[in-house]
Design an enzyme around this catalytic site. Structure first.
Site, mmCIF file in Angstrom:
data_model
loop_
_atom_site.group_PDB
_atom_site.id
_atom_site.type_symbol
_atom_site.label_atom_id
_atom_site.label_comp_id
_atom_site.label_asym_id
_atom_site.label_seq_id
_atom_site.Cartn_x
_atom_site.Cartn_y
_atom_site.Cartn_z
ATOM 1 C CG ASP A 45 -2.287 -0.915 1.051
ATOM 2 O OD1 ASP A 45 -1.972 -1.757 0.107
ATOM 3 O OD2 ASP A 45 -3.002 -1.041 1.711
ATOM 4 C CD GLU A 54 -4.881 2.384 2.775
ATOM 5 O OE1 GLU A 54 -5.210 1.065 3.479
ATOM 6 O OE2 GLU A 54 -3.568 2.763 2.663
ATOM 7 C CB SER A 97 -3.037 4.449 5.668
ATOM 8 O OG SER A 97 -2.201 3.747 6.368
#
Length: 555
Positions: A78, A445, A471
């Site tokens: 991510d 996110e 996040s």
């Protein structure tokens, strides 16, 4: 054994011939086949060492009398996917992982599966696939990263870097200072060192009962991790032979309640709600979103980890880990369902009975919590009829109730440009639309926008509301998962600059102050949603995914 389907009987001679080609002999055929579901990849810090972890675990499975058979899933970082189109693929990858785990188990008839995840979507994806197949399963992660140290002794982590970008844009630090933070924040392998989504999920696996004690907090580079791997390898062979307990014996309403109680006590990532709802759905559990608030009302927030404090996962492990937190909150009547069975073969109460808190500053007494209620909160109101989520543990007390004027952006990218460009001022509620599961697509996110708000010194005067997600590293008055999302015609799609937004976290409310007739007028003028991506996997995902209020499940 389940594997008898491919190794017993005259008609299975061709199957056995192929098994012999991969080194399985006649004696091996008598033993349980243990699928080792790895997620090794060289692009994710939390996974870069998992080839070595898997090699060690496989040796231990053989030693325990099983036949380990390794396969891999994909994994997306991510942090590296953040800030560009790649982040749209992160949440959808959960479904690809679940599908691939299901496919491998069903196609090859494993007797049990030991999953080696570490980061965010990989953990729930593997567990979801295992639940569909319902064979004995243990989750054993690769462990958290140690916190970084700057040359001046400051403790750093990945969020330090994101917030430093905002500070640099503001002129508060120079390029050289930014580079020092960049070079020292992430010192080695492991899932990022704070209470971000990866570590939140690995801790919740302990509370649900699908992982052994220590799974969520023992550092990746700690020698204690090898002991955990040995225990997991031995135990999965025992479970394969006993054909129990099964994942669906473990994952139920009560064990998910336990997971959310831990989540409240630790102030975990808001993404845990998305993932836990999806896990529940795969287990056949209809889990009511509002049940989470009931747990939050009864569970104090007694442990805060970065980004909500200066502590990191290594501090939680030193203080007693997940077991110590569960044992402490289990003294609250009715909060922890101690009878729930776990992969150890014992109940969660038995697993945690000998745990002790060794640092009362890291894991606080019940009489001295950070807050009397839990770290996560579900909000309702005309702006979130299907629910919205906020990590209340990361919200300054001055922002728990907030009223401000909307400044509306139709994508994460627009919002980042607006914040860094100085358009966002004190008193604003930043609204980011069309970033939900369908609208994004992929529900990327919002760590960039939240970090830039913090970096520009607006954390106690600006709120953010989105149908996207955050996040685990985000903190501040950040409200996500707004449902219904903009792409399905939710009220968030009708907001305009200057609209008054009221946030009342203690009352669990999120409201837009707009007259009903004005809402109807705007709704008539709203143009039909046009998908942003019209080819490939994300096109297919957007067509079948449901909103965040369901856990962004695919049906």
């Amino acid at each position: 054994m389940n594997s008898d389907t491919i190794k017993k009987g005259m008609e299975q001679a061709p199957h056995r011939s192929l098994l012999r080609a991969i080194g399985i002999d006649s004696e091996d055929m008598k033993k349980p086949f243990i699928g080792v579901c790895n997620s090794f990849t060289e692009i994710i810090p939390g996974h870069v060492h998992l080839d070595k972890v898997s090699k060690y675990i496989k040796a231990q499975i053989r030693k325990a009398g099983g036949i380990p058979i390794e396969f891999n899933t994909i994994g997306i970082c991510d942090g590296i996917a953040m800030g560009h189109t790649g982040m749209k693929y992160s949440l959808p990858s959960r479904e690809l992982i679940a599908d691939s785990v299901e496919s491998m188990i069903k196609a090859h008839c494993f007797d049990a599966i030991l999953c080696i995840p570490n980061c965010d979507k990989i953990v729930p994806g593997m567990l979801m696939g295992a639940l569909r197949c319902n064979i004995p399963t243990i989750m054993v992660s690769g462990g958290p990263m140690a916190a970084g140290k700057a040359p001046d002794g400051r403790t750093l982590d990945l969020i330090s870097v994101f917030e430093a970008v905002g500070q640099r844009a503001k002129g508060a630090i120079n390029d050289a200072q930014l580079q020092v933070i960049e070079e020292h924040a992430c010192p080695g392998c492991g899932s990022c060192s704070g209470m971000f989504t990866a570590n939140s999920m690995n801790c919740l696996c302990e509370a649900i009962g699908v992982a052994l004690p220590g799974n969520g907090t023992i550092l990746a580079n700690d020698p204690k991790r090898k002991k955990l791997y040995r225990q997991a390898a031995k135990r999965i062979v025992e479970m394969a032979l006993a054909e129990a307990p099964l994942p669906r014996d473990i994952v139920n309403t009560k064990s998910i309640d336990n997971a959310f109680a831990l989540d409240m006590a630790m102030g975990g990532s808001t993404n845990t709600i998305l993932h836990a709802l999806a896990i529940a759905a795969e287990a056949g559990v209809q889990y009511d979103l509002d049940r989470i608030n009931d747990i939050s009302n009864r569970c104090p927030n007694i442990c805060r980890v970065s980004p909500s404090s200066a502590y990191h996962m290594e501090d939680v492990d030193r203080a007693g880990g997940v077991s110590a937190i569960i044992k402490r909150i289990s003294t609250i009547k009715g909060l922890i369902n101690g009878e729930c069975i776990t992969v150890t073969g014992r109940s969660i109460a038995q697993n945690t009975s000998r745990a002790k808190v060794s640092d009362e500053a890291v894991i606080r007494p019940l009489e001295n919590p950070y807050s009397a209620d839990g770290g996560l909160t579900i909000l309702r109101g005309n702006l979130a009829e299907g629910g919205a989520v906020v990590k209340q543990a990361g919200v300054p007390s001055s922002m728990l109730k907030f009223e401000g004027k909307a400044i509306v952006f139709n994508s994460r990218e627009e919002a980042c440009d607006g914040i860094l460009g100085g358009k966002v001022k004190s008193g604003h509620v930043v609204v980011i639309c069309y970033e939900g599961p369908r609208g994004g697509p992929g529900m990327q996110e919002m760590l960039g926008p939240t970090s830039y708000i913090m970096g520009r010194g607006l954390g106690e005067s600006v709120a953010l509301v989105t149908d996207g997600r955050f996040s685990g590293g985000s903190h501040g008055a950040c409200i996500g998962h707004v449902s219904p999302e903009a792409a399905e015609g939710g009220l968030i799609a009708l907001l305009k600059d200057g609209d008054i937004i009221k946030i009342d976290m203690p009352a669990r409310r999120l409201e837009a102050v707009i007259a009903p007739d004005e809402i109807e007028r705007r709704r008539k003028e709203l143009k039909p949603f046009t998908p942003r991506i019209t080819t490939g996997w994300l096109k297919r995902y957007a067509e079948v995914v449901h909103n965040a209020g369901t856990g962004a499940i695919v049906r």
